[in-house]
Design a protein around this motif. Structure first.
Motif, PDB file in Angstrom:
ATOM      1  N   ALA A 282       0.851  -1.182   0.000  1.00 49.88           N
ATOM      2  CA  ALA A 282       0.000   0.000   0.000  1.00 49.88           C
ATOM      3  C   ALA A 282       0.890   1.236   0.000  1.00 49.88           C
ATOM      4  O   ALA A 282       1.997   1.228   0.536  1.00 49.88           O
ATOM      5  CB  ALA A 282      -0.901  -0.020   1.224  1.00 49.88           C
ATOM      6  N   ILE A 283       0.410   2.300  -0.594  1.00 52.24           N
ATOM      7  CA  ILE A 283       1.173   3.536  -0.711  1.00 52.24           C
ATOM      8  C   ILE A 283       0.609   4.567   0.243  1.00 52.24           C
ATOM      9  O   ILE A 283      -0.605   4.811   0.266  1.00 52.24           O
ATOM     10  CB  ILE A 283       1.098   4.069  -2.156  1.00 52.24           C
ATOM     11  N   LYS A 284       1.475   5.177   1.018  1.00 53.26           N
ATOM     12  CA  LYS A 284       1.045   6.209   1.961  1.00 53.26           C
ATOM     13  C   LYS A 284       0.791   7.506   1.195  1.00 53.26           C
ATOM     14  O   LYS A 284       1.604   7.935   0.380  1.00 53.26           O
ATOM     15  CB  LYS A 284       2.121   6.442   3.014  1.00 53.26           C
ATOM     16  N   ILE A 285      -0.379   8.108   1.439  1.00 50.50           N
ATOM     17  CA  ILE A 285      -0.703   9.397   0.857  1.00 50.50           C
ATOM     18  C   ILE A 285      -1.146  10.328   1.975  1.00 50.50           C
ATOM     19  O   ILE A 285      -1.466   9.882   3.076  1.00 50.50           O
ATOM     20  CB  ILE A 285      -1.809   9.280  -0.228  1.00 50.50           C
ATOM     21  N   ASP A 286      -1.179  11.629   1.689  1.00 50.02           N
ATOM     22  CA  ASP A 286      -1.665  12.567   2.691  1.00 50.02           C
ATOM     23  C   ASP A 286      -3.097  12.984   2.347  1.00 50.02           C
ATOM     24  O   ASP A 286      -3.653  12.596   1.315  1.00 50.02           O
ATOM     25  CB  ASP A 286      -0.728  13.778   2.834  1.00 50.02           C
ATOM     26  N   GLN A 287      -3.693  13.795   3.220  1.00 54.33           N
ATOM     27  CA  GLN A 287      -5.089  14.186   3.039  1.00 54.33           C
ATOM     28  C   GLN A 287      -5.296  14.971   1.746  1.00 54.33           C
ATOM     29  O   GLN A 287      -6.286  14.777   1.043  1.00 54.33           O
ATOM     30  CB  GLN A 287      -5.539  15.012   4.238  1.00 54.33           C
ATOM     31  N   HIS A 288      -4.362  15.830   1.402  1.00 53.95           N
ATOM     32  CA  HIS A 288      -4.447  16.617   0.169  1.00 53.95           C
ATOM     33  C   HIS A 288      -4.453  15.694  -1.054  1.00 53.95           C
ATOM     34  O   HIS A 288      -5.256  15.882  -1.981  1.00 53.95           O
ATOM     35  CB  HIS A 288      -3.277  17.602   0.097  1.00 53.95           C
ATOM     36  N   GLN A 289      -3.578  14.709  -1.064  1.00 53.94           N
ATOM     37  CA  GLN A 289      -3.532  13.771  -2.190  1.00 53.94           C
ATOM     38  C   GLN A 289      -4.833  12.985  -2.286  1.00 53.94           C
ATOM     39  O   GLN A 289      -5.346  12.767  -3.376  1.00 53.94           O
ATOM     40  CB  GLN A 289      -2.350  12.816  -2.038  1.00 53.94           C
TER      41      GLN A 289
ATOM     42  N   ALA B  48      -3.225  -2.396   5.911  1.00 49.98           N
ATOM     43  CA  ALA B  48      -3.756  -1.917   4.636  1.00 49.98           C
ATOM     44  C   ALA B  48      -3.637  -3.002   3.568  1.00 49.98           C
ATOM     45  O   ALA B  48      -4.572  -3.223   2.794  1.00 49.98           O
ATOM     46  CB  ALA B  48      -3.015  -0.654   4.200  1.00 49.98           C
ATOM     47  N   GLU B  49      -2.516  -3.673   3.529  1.00 50.09           N
ATOM     48  CA  GLU B  49      -2.331  -4.761   2.563  1.00 50.09           C
ATOM     49  C   GLU B  49      -3.321  -5.895   2.815  1.00 50.09           C
ATOM     50  O   GLU B  49      -3.863  -6.462   1.874  1.00 50.09           O
ATOM     51  CB  GLU B  49      -0.905  -5.273   2.615  1.00 50.09           C
ATOM     52  N   ARG B  50      -3.567  -6.221   4.088  1.00 43.37           N
ATOM     53  CA  ARG B  50      -4.533  -7.279   4.416  1.00 43.37           C
ATOM     54  C   ARG B  50      -5.939  -6.926   3.935  1.00 43.37           C
ATOM     55  O   ARG B  50      -6.735  -7.804   3.624  1.00 43.37           O
ATOM     56  CB  ARG B  50      -4.555  -7.549   5.915  1.00 43.37           C
TER      57      ARG B  50
ATOM     58  N   ALA C 230       2.861  -1.193  10.871  1.00 43.62           N
ATOM     59  CA  ALA C 230       1.622  -1.883  11.242  1.00 43.62           C
ATOM     60  C   ALA C 230       0.463  -1.425  10.363  1.00 43.62           C
ATOM     61  O   ALA C 230      -0.354  -2.237   9.929  1.00 43.62           O
ATOM     62  CB  ALA C 230       1.309  -1.628  12.713  1.00 43.62           C
ATOM     63  N   ILE C 231       0.396  -0.123  10.094  1.00 45.12           N
ATOM     64  CA  ILE C 231      -0.660   0.392   9.222  1.00 45.12           C
ATOM     65  C   ILE C 231      -0.515  -0.185   7.825  1.00 45.12           C
ATOM     66  O   ILE C 231      -1.493  -0.634   7.216  1.00 45.12           O
ATOM     67  CB  ILE C 231      -0.620   1.931   9.165  1.00 45.12           C
ATOM     68  N   ASN C 232       0.697  -0.192   7.290  1.00 47.72           N
ATOM     69  CA  ASN C 232       0.929  -0.727   5.944  1.00 47.72           C
ATOM     70  C   ASN C 232       0.531  -2.199   5.872  1.00 47.72           C
ATOM     71  O   ASN C 232      -0.130  -2.632   4.925  1.00 47.72           O
ATOM     72  CB  ASN C 232       2.387  -0.530   5.534  1.00 47.72           C
TER      73      ASN C 232
ATOM     74  N   ARG D 289      -5.015   0.041  -1.774  1.00 46.37           N
ATOM     75  CA  ARG D 289      -3.899   0.499  -2.602  1.00 46.37           C
ATOM     76  C   ARG D 289      -3.179   1.670  -1.946  1.00 46.37           C
ATOM     77  O   ARG D 289      -2.007   1.893  -2.190  1.00 46.37           O
ATOM     78  CB  ARG D 289      -4.409   0.906  -3.986  1.00 46.37           C
ATOM     79  N   TYR D 290      -3.930   2.455  -1.160  1.00 49.10           N
ATOM     80  CA  TYR D 290      -3.379   3.638  -0.514  1.00 49.10           C
ATOM     81  C   TYR D 290      -3.866   3.705   0.928  1.00 49.10           C
ATOM     82  O   TYR D 290      -4.899   3.121   1.261  1.00 49.10           O
ATOM     83  CB  TYR D 290      -3.840   4.921  -1.228  1.00 49.10           C
ATOM     84  N   TYR D 291      -3.155   4.442   1.751  1.00 53.65           N
ATOM     85  CA  TYR D 291      -3.626   4.708   3.105  1.00 53.65           C
ATOM     86  C   TYR D 291      -3.143   6.070   3.562  1.00 53.65           C
ATOM     87  O   TYR D 291      -2.152   6.594   3.082  1.00 53.65           O
ATOM     88  CB  TYR D 291      -3.161   3.625   4.089  1.00 53.65           C
TER      89      TYR D 291
END
Length: 91
Positions: free
Chosen positions: A21-28, A61-63, A56-58, A67-69
């Motif tokens: 999973a790809i980390k994004i911010d609120q703006h993205q 998210a994968e489970r 842990a978040i990643n 695709r993003y979190y």
């Protein structure tokens, strides 16, 4: 679209596998048309570092096949700096 391409290139360069999973911010998250929220996850564990929390978040998210979190780290007053975490997941 440029954000997605940059995130994908960063993922490839970091050596992570394609399912990560790809980390994004609120703006993205607001500006990516194809992103749909799957909901918010809560991890009921105290983390000492942001890196532990992000891992842990990643993993979670994968489970959930996200695709993003977008991580939400919360420090509790009087808890020696430990964090409780949650994240919004997106597909």
């Amino acid at each position: 679209m440029k954000t997605i391409i940059l995130a994908f290139v960063a993922m490839l360069l970091s050596g992570t596998h394609a399912a990560a999973a790809i980390k994004i911010d609120q703006h993205q998250a607001r500006n990516m048309d194809e992103v749909m929220s799957l909901g918010v996850i809560y991890i009921n564990h105290n983390f000492a570092t942001e890196q532990e929390a992000e891992e842990a978040i990643n993993d979670d998210a994968e489970r959930h096949a996200a695709r993003y979190y977008r991580s939400i780290l919360m420090r509790e007053p009087g808890s020696n700096g430990n964090m409780h975490v949650s994240a919004e997941l997106y597909r």
